[in-house]
Design a protein around this motif. Structure first.
Motif, PDB file in Angstrom:
ATOM      1  N   LEU A   1     -62.145  13.720 -49.533  1.00 14.97           N
ATOM      2  CA  LEU A   1     -60.940  13.945 -48.090  1.00 14.97           C
ATOM      3  C   LEU A   1     -59.309  13.542 -49.141  1.00 14.97           C
ATOM      4  N   LEU A   2     -58.978  14.597 -48.283  1.00 11.39           N
ATOM      5  CA  LEU A   2     -57.970  14.744 -48.552  1.00 11.39           C
ATOM      6  C   LEU A   2     -56.740  14.799 -47.181  1.00 11.39           C
ATOM      7  N   TYR A   3     -55.496  14.126 -47.536  1.00 14.80           N
ATOM      8  CA  TYR A   3     -54.556  14.429 -46.919  1.00 14.80           C
ATOM      9  C   TYR A   3     -53.862  15.733 -46.382  1.00 14.80           C
ATOM     10  N   PRO A   4     -53.895  15.909 -45.154  1.00 17.96           N
ATOM     11  CA  PRO A   4     -53.101  17.550 -45.330  1.00 17.96           C
ATOM     12  C   PRO A   4     -51.848  17.543 -45.681  1.00 17.96           C
ATOM     13  N   SER A   5     -50.926  16.394 -45.870  1.00 13.86           N
ATOM     14  CA  SER A   5     -49.442  16.831 -46.552  1.00 13.86           C
ATOM     15  C   SER A   5     -49.186  15.709 -46.537  1.00 13.86           C
ATOM     16  N   ALA A   6     -48.623  16.132 -47.987  1.00 13.34           N
ATOM     17  CA  ALA A   6     -47.849  14.448 -48.954  1.00 13.34           C
ATOM     18  C   ALA A   6     -47.477  13.602 -48.134  1.00 13.34           C
ATOM     19  N   ARG A   7     -48.167  12.540 -49.112  1.00 18.20           N
ATOM     20  CA  ARG A   7     -47.733  11.577 -48.939  1.00 18.20           C
ATOM     21  C   ARG A   7     -47.765  10.453 -49.902  1.00 18.20           C
ATOM     22  N   SER A   8     -47.127   8.921 -50.001  1.00 20.52           N
ATOM     23  CA  SER A   8     -47.203   8.508 -50.872  1.00 20.52           C
ATOM     24  C   SER A   8     -48.821   7.595 -52.077  1.00 20.52           C
ATOM     25  N   THR A   9     -48.021   7.859 -53.110  1.00 13.61           N
ATOM     26  CA  THR A   9     -49.083   6.980 -54.098  1.00 13.61           C
ATOM     27  C   THR A   9     -49.349   5.577 -53.528  1.00 13.61           C
ATOM     28  N   PRO A  10     -48.436   4.574 -53.429  1.00 12.38           N
ATOM     29  CA  PRO A  10     -49.657   3.077 -52.395  1.00 12.38           C
ATOM     30  C   PRO A  10     -50.369   3.762 -50.925  1.00 12.38           C
ATOM     31  N   GLN A  11     -49.301   4.687 -50.148  1.00 14.41           N
ATOM     32  CA  GLN A  11     -50.851   5.517 -49.629  1.00 14.41           C
ATOM     33  C   GLN A  11     -52.126   5.213 -49.618  1.00 14.41           C
ATOM     34  N   LEU A  12     -51.976   5.892 -50.700  1.00 13.68           N
ATOM     35  CA  LEU A  12     -53.533   6.420 -51.613  1.00 13.68           C
ATOM     36  C   LEU A  12     -53.881   5.972 -52.587  1.00 13.68           C
ATOM     37  N   SER A  13     -53.577   4.909 -52.581  1.00 15.70           N
ATOM     38  CA  SER A  13     -54.848   3.407 -53.426  1.00 15.70           C
ATOM     39  C   SER A  13     -54.885   2.604 -52.372  1.00 15.70           C
ATOM     40  N   PHE A  14     -54.075   2.585 -51.293  1.00 20.33           N
ATOM     41  CA  PHE A  14     -54.798   2.003 -49.665  1.00 20.33           C
ATOM     42  C   PHE A  14     -56.004   2.545 -48.851  1.00 20.33           C
ATOM     43  N   THR A  15     -56.177   4.204 -49.539  1.00 18.42           N
ATOM     44  CA  THR A  15     -57.080   4.497 -48.408  1.00 18.42           C
ATOM     45  C   THR A  15     -58.690   4.900 -49.712  1.00 18.42           C
ATOM     46  N   VAL A  16     -58.339   4.481 -50.661  1.00 22.55           N
ATOM     47  CA  VAL A  16     -59.346   4.264 -51.481  1.00 22.55           C
ATOM     48  C   VAL A  16     -60.076   3.006 -50.795  1.00 22.55           C
ATOM     49  N   ARG A  17     -59.618   1.798 -50.833  1.00 24.89           N
ATOM     50  CA  ARG A  17     -59.939   0.671 -50.333  1.00 24.89           C
ATOM     51  C   ARG A  17     -60.607   1.180 -48.525  1.00 24.89           C
ATOM     52  N   HIS A  18     -59.244   1.461 -47.878  1.00 22.61           N
ATOM     53  CA  HIS A  18     -59.763   1.020 -46.288  1.00 22.61           C
ATOM     54  C   HIS A  18     -60.556   2.517 -46.011  1.00 22.61           C
ATOM     55  N   LEU A  19     -61.149   3.442 -46.863  1.00 28.87           N
ATOM     56  CA  LEU A  19     -62.381   4.212 -46.733  1.00 28.87           C
ATOM     57  C   LEU A  19     -63.751   3.753 -47.611  1.00 28.87           C
ATOM     58  N   GLY A  20     -63.525   2.726 -48.223  1.00 30.32           N
ATOM     59  CA  GLY A  20     -64.197   3.306 -49.515  1.00 30.32           C
ATOM     60  C   GLY A  20     -65.095   3.607 -50.213  1.00 30.32           C
ATOM     61  N   ALA A  21     -63.945   4.701 -51.075  1.00 23.33           N
ATOM     62  CA  ALA A  21     -64.010   5.471 -52.011  1.00 23.33           C
ATOM     63  C   ALA A  21     -64.621   4.813 -53.345  1.00 23.33           C
ATOM     64  N   ASP A  22     -64.875   5.955 -53.726  1.00 25.04           N
ATOM     65  CA  ASP A  22     -64.883   5.678 -55.201  1.00 25.04           C
ATOM     66  C   ASP A  22     -64.321   6.227 -56.686  1.00 25.04           C
ATOM     67  N   VAL A  23     -63.757   6.899 -55.891  1.00 24.99           N
ATOM     68  CA  VAL A  23     -62.300   7.473 -56.681  1.00 24.99           C
ATOM     69  C   VAL A  23     -61.723   7.697 -55.905  1.00 24.99           C
TER      70      VAL A  23
END
Length: 505
Positions: A136-158
């Motif tokens: 799953l990819l963000y459609p436009s630029a986002r912050s590094t901490p938001q990526l960190s949050f997203t891993v946990r929020h969506l239950g991703a492996d990496v």
């Protein structure tokens, strides 16, 4: 021919054996003949630096100059990295049993505003999808901490973040996050490095094929809203918003995090530095094109606008919006805060609020790196806050200790002196949006009391003791710079510094 020219340069001692072998391999397997010839014509030293080694995949990922060659961030190194990460994830999942245990084979990818970032993010997604890892990819630029949050929020492996943080415009890179939302640590960092080094073949599909087959998808706006809500909940003084703030994202992603959160928190007097608000990987309107909040030059335009607007606070974030720089209006003019001063201010007010609410601080934790000011520990000890203050440099170590908290324990604050701060355990990397919100709220509270941040810092020093911190940055680029750094560090290790300025070390 280029091959003959390279052989002659080797024979004359103008290039090394590694450069020669790597350049020939590149010609045979990648191509780029015209680009290689042009680089060799333009700058022999640059050519050698591009081919003398394969850009190391370190404990957090890869970062360096973009371009052709094994020692550059480009199609080759990004795809190789993605394949190695995929191989390791599948290896670990297989060890959990035939069904992969609780591994979902799900990845999330984000990217900043640097040149090539979106293309590199797509390459990672294409490789992951070809290896059976839904991405799953963000459609436009986002912050590094938001990526960190997203891993946990969506239950991703990496998770993979395409960014070179506050490096010059020539650079890019990628950082790898594990399923806890923190950057990879042992044994996973070592396993990924091993798998990247062993990559012989890269599997990839077209981006369109991935979209149509479901192997690649986009992250929706609901995840943005969930992240903003977490940041808003991390605030220090929720009702405070009567302060005038100037903000600049330094041509990075900060409008999607810092600026958005300040607006949603109800701050009305926010002025964007218009010359720096639009995304641009050249960082054209930042002094020396260096978007590093630690450098006074990166603050110049924000301070100029703050003076014009009669602002109380000036904030800037780096391109991936994990670090924040701060200028404060004082009776003596504008002053820039160091990372240690920012950390001290935020932590002090977090403790004051917690005490006012009757929070049991003996179950709360302060986490900081070893090189971050001891003043934080002094404040923590006074109010019985538990401290982990000897962590190695790198916010991933703070993330690791957050993950290890026991039931009943509470993360209160994390800090590193290089302008990185965290106020919520639901994100596992430093976050400029959280720090920016906290600072704006603190400035507003102090303004009500007819004080400013600088005066408040003096009060804190008077109560807990004065700590002076001075930083100097030295840039040592390329292979020669790396050799010089190694020699300097080797000298320090072999000849221990006993005294400095007449004081014992």
């Amino acid at each position: 021919m280029l091959e003959e020219r390279l052989a002659r340069l080797l024979e004359e001692g103008k290039i090394g054996e590694n450069v020669y072998k790597n350049a020939l391999w590149w010609l045979e397997h990648i191509g780029d003949r015209e680009e290689m010839e042009a680089l060799l014509d333009r700058d022999l030293d640059e050519f050698q630096d591009a081919f003398w080694q394969t850009l190391p995949f370190g404990t957090g990922g890869r970062r360096g100059k973009m371009g052709i060659g094994q020692n550059r961030i480009g199609v080759y190194t990004v795809q190789q990295s993605a394949q190695g990460i995929a191989n390791y994830l599948l290896e670990v999942a297989s060890q959990e049993g035939e069904d992969g245990g609780d591994f979902r084979r799900l990845a999330v990818v984000a990217y900043d505003t640097r040149h090539g970032s979106e293309d590199f993010a797509r390459m990672v997604a294409q490789v992951f999808a070809a290896n059976g890892i839904r991405t799953l990819l963000y459609p436009s630029a986002r912050s590094t901490p938001q990526l960190s949050f997203t891993v946990r929020h969506l239950g991703a492996d990496v998770g993979v973040m395409i960014s070179a943080s506050h490096n010059p415009p020539t650079d890019n890179g990628l950082k790898v996050y594990w399923r806890d939302g923190g950057q990879v640590l042992p044994p996973h960092d070592e396993g990924i490095i091993r798998c990247v080094e062993l990559v012989e073949e890269v599997r990839s599909i077209s981006f369109q094929e991935g979209l149509e087959g479901g192997g690649i998808g986009y992250i929706g706006e609901e995840v943005d809203r969930a992240y903003w809500e977490v940041v808003l909940e991390s605030g220090v003084y929720s009702g405070e918003r009567e302060v005038r703030v100037v903000y600049s994202p330094l041509h990075g992603v900060g409008k999607t995090s810092v600026y958005e959160v300040l607006k949603r928190a109800g701050f009305r007097d926010i002025f964007l530095v218009s010359s720096q608000e639009f995304p641009d990987g050249d960082f054209p309107n930042v002094k020396d094109h260096l978007p590093n909040p630690e450098l006074p030059g990166a603050m110049e335009e924000a301070l100029r606008l703050a003076e014009e607007r009669g602002a109380d606070l000036a904030l800037v974030s780096d391109p991936d919006a994990d670090r924040i720089g701060v200028g404060v209006s004082t009776s003596e003019g504008w002053k820039l805060l160091s990372g240690n001063q920012i950390a001290t201010l935020i932590f002090y007010h977090l403790v004051e609020v917690a005490r006012g609410l009757g929070v049991e601080l003996s179950a709360s934790w302060l986490m900081k790196t070893l090189v971050t000011t001891e003043l934080l520990e002094r404040i923590a000890r006074r109010f019985r806050v538990r401290v982990r203050g000897d962590l190695p440099v790198g916010f991933k170590y703070i993330a690791h200790w957050i993950e290890g908290l026991r039931e009943g324990e509470r993360f209160l604050f994390g800090a590193e002196e290089s302008y990185g701060f965290l106020l919520s355990s639901r994100v596992r990397d430093k976050d400029a949006a959280m720090a920016g919100l906290a600072l704006a709220q603190i400035a507003s509270r102090l303004k009500k009391e007819s004080k400013d941040i600088w005066q408040n810092l003096k009060e804190i020093y008077k109560e807990f003791g004065y700590f002076c911190n001075l930083n100097h940055s030295f840039v040592l680029p390329g292979a020669r710079g790396r050799e010089r750094m190694g020699a300097l560090m080797g000298g320090l290790r072999s000849h221990r510094l006993e005294r400095l300025g007449g004081l014992g070390v």
